[in-house]
Design a protein around this motif. Structure first.
Motif, mmCIF file in Angstrom:
data_model
loop_
_atom_site.group_PDB
_atom_site.id
_atom_site.type_symbol
_atom_site.label_atom_id
_atom_site.label_comp_id
_atom_site.label_asym_id
_atom_site.label_seq_id
_atom_site.Cartn_x
_atom_site.Cartn_y
_atom_site.Cartn_z
ATOM 1 N N ALA A 1 -2.499 18.927 12.218
ATOM 2 C CA ALA A 1 -1.687 19.908 12.945
ATOM 3 C C ALA A 1 -0.199 19.543 12.952
ATOM 4 N N GLY A 2 0.143 18.357 12.427
ATOM 5 C CA GLY A 2 1.546 17.930 12.419
ATOM 6 C C GLY A 2 2.066 17.562 13.798
ATOM 7 N N LEU A 3 1.189 16.998 14.631
ATOM 8 C CA LEU A 3 1.530 16.664 16.013
ATOM 9 C C LEU A 3 1.386 15.158 16.209
ATOM 10 N N PRO A 4 2.495 14.432 16.280
ATOM 11 C CA PRO A 4 2.394 12.976 16.407
ATOM 12 C C PRO A 4 1.818 12.543 17.750
ATOM 13 N N LEU A 5 1.123 11.429 17.712
ATOM 14 C CA LEU A 5 0.651 10.799 18.941
ATOM 15 C C LEU A 5 0.598 9.301 18.715
ATOM 16 N N TRP A 6 0.474 8.567 19.814
ATOM 17 C CA TRP A 6 0.489 7.107 19.793
ATOM 18 C C TRP A 6 -0.581 6.589 20.739
#
Length: 171
Positions: A20-25
Motif C-alpha cells: 500500500a506504500g504506507l511505511p511503518l516501524w
C-alpha cells in the motif's frame, strides 16, 4: 501466542503496508528482537509506529484480511487491532512537528515529541522476516523515560533486561 505465529503476523502486516506504500516501524519488544536478529523472550503483542495520515488506509487493508478493531487508547493516538488468530497489534500514530520531527499524533499527549532519531533505525530481521525498526537509542530512551512520562506505567523487569540487551547490541 507463539513466536512463529507472531512472526507470520509481522510479515503479513509489513507486506500489506509495503504493497500500500504506507511505511511503518516496529517498536517495543519485537523491535528489539529484530534489531538483535533473534527472539529474546515471549511477546504478548506486536507494536508498530505508523504515520497518522496513513492509519485509516492501512487499517482498511488489514480489515480486508480479517483483522478487527480493538478499542483502546484514543483513536487519534493509537489504533489497536486483533488478528483472526487473536494476536493483539497496536499502531501508535505519529504526527510531525513544524520542523519535521516525530510527535504524538493525538490524545492527551498530542504534539509531544518523540526522540528526534525515532525513525532512524535499521531494517531489522528475525529469520526470513524483515521490518524497519525504531532507532535502538530511541527505544532505550522510551523504555527509560516511560515511567517518568507516564507515572502509571512503572518500569517492568523485562524493560530493564531489554535496555541492557539493546545497549549491548549497539556495540
Amino acid at each position: 501466542m507463539n513466536a512463529r505465529a507472531q512472526l507470520s503476523v509481522i510479515s503479513e502486516v509489513v507486506r500489506t503496508s509495503t504493497t500500500a506504500g504506507l511505511p511503518l516501524w516496529l517498536r517495543g519488544g519485537w523491535a528489539m528482537d529484530f534489531f538483535l536478529g533473534e527472539i529474546t523472550r515471549p511477546h504478548r503483542d506486536i507494536d508498530f509506529f505508523c504515520r497518522a495520515p496513513d492509519a485509516d488506509r492501512l487499517l482498511t487493508e488489514l480489515h480486508k484480511l480479517g483483522y478487527r478493531d480493538d478499542p483502546g487508547p484514543p483513536p487519534a493516538q493509537q489504533r489497536d487491532l486483533i488478528t483472526p488468530d487473536g494476536t493483539e497489534i497496536s499502531f501508535a500514530l505519529l504526527g510531525e512537528s513544524p520542523d519535521g520531527l516525530p510527535t504524538v499524533a493525538g490524545g492527551p499527549h498530542a504534539g509531544a515529541r518523540w526522540p528526534a532519531d525515532l525513525l532512524d533505525g535499521p531494517i531489522g530481521r528475525v529469520g526470513k522476516v524483515s521490518c524497519p525498526v525504531i532507532s535502538p537509542r530511541a527505544q532505550i530512551e522510551i523504555k527509560e523515560m516511560m515511567p517518568i512520562w507516564v507515572p502509571s506505567m512503572p518500569r517492568r523487569p523485562k524493560d530493564a533486561t531489554d535496555i541492557a540487551r539493546l545497549r549491548a547490541g549497539q556495540h
